[in-house]
Design an enzyme around this catalytic site. Structure first.
Site, mmCIF file in Angstrom:
data_model
loop_
_atom_site.group_PDB
_atom_site.id
_atom_site.type_symbol
_atom_site.label_atom_id
_atom_site.label_comp_id
_atom_site.label_asym_id
_atom_site.label_seq_id
_atom_site.Cartn_x
_atom_site.Cartn_y
_atom_site.Cartn_z
ATOM 1 N N SER A 92 1.541 4.241 -5.043
ATOM 2 C CA SER A 92 2.143 5.470 -4.541
ATOM 3 C C SER A 92 3.502 5.200 -3.872
ATOM 4 C CB SER A 92 1.160 6.145 -3.575
ATOM 5 O OG SER A 92 1.553 7.452 -3.262
ATOM 6 N N HIS A 96 -5.874 9.977 -7.310
ATOM 7 C CA HIS A 96 -4.849 9.174 -6.641
ATOM 8 C C HIS A 96 -5.437 7.942 -5.945
ATOM 9 C CE1 HIS A 96 -0.744 8.792 -5.223
ATOM 10 N NE2 HIS A 96 -1.168 8.577 -3.993
ATOM 11 N N HIS A 104 0.829 -1.216 0.000
ATOM 12 C CA HIS A 104 0.000 0.000 0.000
ATOM 13 C C HIS A 104 0.863 1.265 0.000
ATOM 14 C CE1 HIS A 104 0.774 0.970 4.265
ATOM 15 N NE2 HIS A 104 0.638 -0.330 4.524
ATOM 16 N N ASP A 109 -5.189 12.860 -10.988
ATOM 17 C CA ASP A 109 -4.347 12.778 -9.787
ATOM 18 C C ASP A 109 -3.647 14.115 -9.558
ATOM 19 O OD1 ASP A 109 -2.521 12.153 -7.760
ATOM 20 O OD2 ASP A 109 -2.237 10.115 -8.492
#
Length: 477
Positions: free
Chosen positions: A276, A451, A202, A423
Site C-alpha cells: 500500500s 487490501h 508496511h 480490494d
C-alpha cells in the site's frame, strides 16, 4: 417481464442513490463537527498544555519572518533554504491537501456550477497554454507549517513527552528512552551478510508486525539462513520515533530508512517488498538507488494517473478518500483524510486507549486470535498519521508517474505486483495502471482477497511466492 439482471441493476441503482444521499448528509454534518472540534481542541490544548496547538483550519499568516528565509537542514556544505515571502512558501515536499480540503457542500456547489457552465458553452473549447519554464512550486503558507518549522529552528526537544491526546504506554514510547534517533527494525536471518538483503515496508497505520507475524514465520530455514530480512516500523508508527514537530515528508521517511537500515547494517544491494503506502516509499527508494535494487515487489500500489486539467494531489485525495459511507473502508479513509479534528478524536479514543481494545479483543475471542493487526493500527500519533497520509499518499501523486518511468528506463530489476481482487480501498485498476508504465511488471490478482487478506490469511503461499521471486533473480544474474 423483468429479468434477474434487470432487478439486480435496479437494486444497484437504488443502493447507489441511498449511498449518495446518506454520504451527503453525514459528511455535511462532519464538516460542521470538525469546525466545532477545532475550537474544542484549542481550548483543551491550552488548558492542559498551556499552549495553542496550530491546526490547518488557521488562516494564512501575512508575514512570516523579517529575513524571509528559514534553514531547514544542514549537511556539510549543502544547506537547504526555504524562502518565504508574505504569503508564499517554496517547499515542494508539503502537500496542499493539508490545508485545502473544501467542504462537501461547497464542492457540490462548485461541481454543479461548473457543469452548468460547460453545458452553456456548448462545444466551445478554451485552450490555456502554460510556460513550464516560469512555473514555480509555491503555495500559500499555513500557520501549522510555520509553527512546526519554528519548532525545528528553536531549542525544542527532539523527543518531547507524549501530548495529552497521545498514548503514553511503553510500547508507543519505547523510542523516547533511547539515545538512538533511528527506526525500530526487526531483523531476521544470519547476523553476518551471507546472501541477499530484503527490506519490508508496511502500509498506512500499520507496523513491522504486518510482516513478522505473517510471512516471516513461514519462510523456509534455507531462506532464513541465506537472506537478511529487515522489517521496519515507519517514522511515526509502531515502536519508531514519533516526533511531534515532524512534517513526515517523503524525505524524512526515506532519510530514516537509509539511516536505520542501509547505513546501520551496511546494506549495499537489496530486494524490496512493500504494501500500500509503502509502495510509494519503495518506488522512491528504488529510484534513488537504481543499481542497488534487485527486485521490487509491490502489494496494492496506490497509483491513480491524474487526468489532464486535474491537480494531482487533490485528485489522489478524492480517489483514496471519496467521502462515501460505503464501503466502510472508504468511509474510514475519508474520515482520516478530510477531517483533521474528527480524526484526532478517533486517535484519542482508539490509539490512546489501545490497551483496552486489545484486552477486550482477547476477552471476547478468548485469546484465540493474535492482536498484532490491532497493535499496528493503534500504535501511532495523530500527527504522524495525518501528515504521512497527506504528504506521502497525496503529496507524491504528481511524482509517482516519474518514479515508474525511472523504474522502467533505468532499473533492470524484476517488478512483481500482487493485488486482492476484492480490494475496495485501492482497486485492482491501480496495478493495471502500473503495468502500463512498467510493461515488464508481472501482476498477480488474488481472487477473493482484499487490501489486507492479500497477505494476511495466505502468508504461507505468499512466502513461497517471494522465495521464488528472489531465487529467480539470483538465477538471472
Amino acid at each position: 417481464m423483468l429479468t434477474r439482471f434487470d432487478v439486480m441493476g435496479s437494486l444497484g441503482m437504488i443502493g447507489n442513490v441511498i449511498n449518495d444521499v446518506l454520504s451527503f448528509i453525514i459528511f455535511s454534518i462532519l464538516d460542521v463537527l470538525d469546525l466545532v472540534l477545532c475550537y474544542v481542541y484549542k481550548i483543551l490544548d491550552f488548558v492542559i498544555e498551556s499552549e495553542w496547538k496550530p491546526c490547518y483550519c488557521s488562516s494564512p499568516r501575512e508575514a512570516i519572518t523579517s529575513s524571509g528565509k528559514i534553514l531547514l537542514s544542514e549537511k556539510g556544505e549543502s544547506n537547504k533554504i526555504v524562502c518565504l515571502t508574505s504569503t508564499k512558501l517554496h517547499l515542494e515536499e508539503i502537500s496542499d491537501t493539508l490545508y485545502t480540503r473544501p467542504s462537501l457542500v461547497s464542492e457540490v456547489s462548485k461541481t454543479t456550477v461548473k457543469e452548468l457552465k460547460r453545458r452553456k458553452i456548448d462545444n466551445t473549447t478554451a485552450v490555456v497554454s502554460v510556460n513550464k519554464s516560469t512555473v514555480r512550486s509555491t503555495f500559500t503558507v499555513n500557520n501549522t507549517i510555520v509553527e512546526m518549522l519554528r519548532e525545528k529552528i528553536g531549542a525544542h526537544k527532539l523527543h518531547p513527552i507524549p501530548r495529552w491526546s497521545d498514548c503514553d504506554c511503553d510500547t508507543c514510547n519505547s523510542w523516547s528512552d533511547s539515545c538512538k534517533d533511528t527506526l525500530f527494525v526487526h531483523t531476521d536471518g544470519p547476523k553476518d551478510k551471507v546472501g541477499d538483503d530484503v527490506l519490508f515496508i508496511h502500509g498506512f497505520i500499520s507496523s513491522s508486525a504486518f510482516w513478522t507475524e505473517t510471512v516471516f514465520p513461514n519462510f523456509t530455514e534455507s531462506t532464513k539462513s541465506t537472506y537478511r530480512l529487515f522489517a521496519i516500523d515507519l517514522l511515526g508508527f509502531g515502536r519508531s520515533p514519533k516526533p511531534h514537530d515532524s512534517l513526515y515528508t517523503i524525505k524524512e521517511h526515506l532519510d530514516m530508512i537509509e539511516k536505520s537500515v542501509l547505513e546501520a547494517h551496511k546494506v549495499r544491494s537489496f530486494h524490496i517488498v512493500a504494501h500500500s503506502l509503502g509502495c510509494i516509499l519503495a518506488l522512491a527508494l528504488a529510484v534513488k538507488y537504481p543499481n542497488s535494487v534487485k527486485s521490487l515487489t509491490l502489494i496494492a500500489p496506490p497509483y491513480f494517473p491524474t487526468p489532464k486539467g486535474e491537480q494531482a494531489t487533490q485528485y489522489m485525495m478524492r480517489k483514496v478518500a471519496p467521502r462515501r459511507v460505503w464501503p466502510l473502508i472508504a468511509f474510514g479513509a475519508s474520515l482520516a483524510c478530510w477531517y483533521e479534528h474528527v480524526s484526532r478524536t478517533i486517535c484519542l479514543l482508539i490509539c490512546k486507549n489501545h490497551r483496552i481494545w486489545e484486552f477486550l479483543t482477547k476477552l471476547i475471542t478468548r485469546n484465540r486470535i493474535k492482536t498484532y493487526l490491532i497493535k499496528g493500527f493503534c500504535c501511532h500519533t495523530h500527527n504522524a498519521a495525518w501528515h504521512t497520509l497527506h504528504n506521502i499518499i497525496c503529496g507524491t501523486a504528481g511524482k509517482i508517474e516519474g518514479y515508474l518511468d525511472m523504474v522502467q528506463n533505468r532499473l533492470t530489476c524484476s517488478v512483481n505486483i500482487f493485488h486482492g481482487q476484492d480490494d475496495e480501498l485501492i482497486p485492482v485498476e491501480c496495478s493495471s495502471n502500473v503495468k502500463t508504465k512498467v510493461p515488464r511488471a508481472d501482476i498477480k490478482v488474488v481472487e477473493k482477497k482484499d487490501h489486507i487478506t492479500v497477505v494476511v490469511g495466505r502468508q504461507e503461499a505468499f512466502a513461497r511466492e517471494l522465495e521464488e521471486i528472489w531465487k529467480t533473480t539470483q538465477l538471472n544474474r
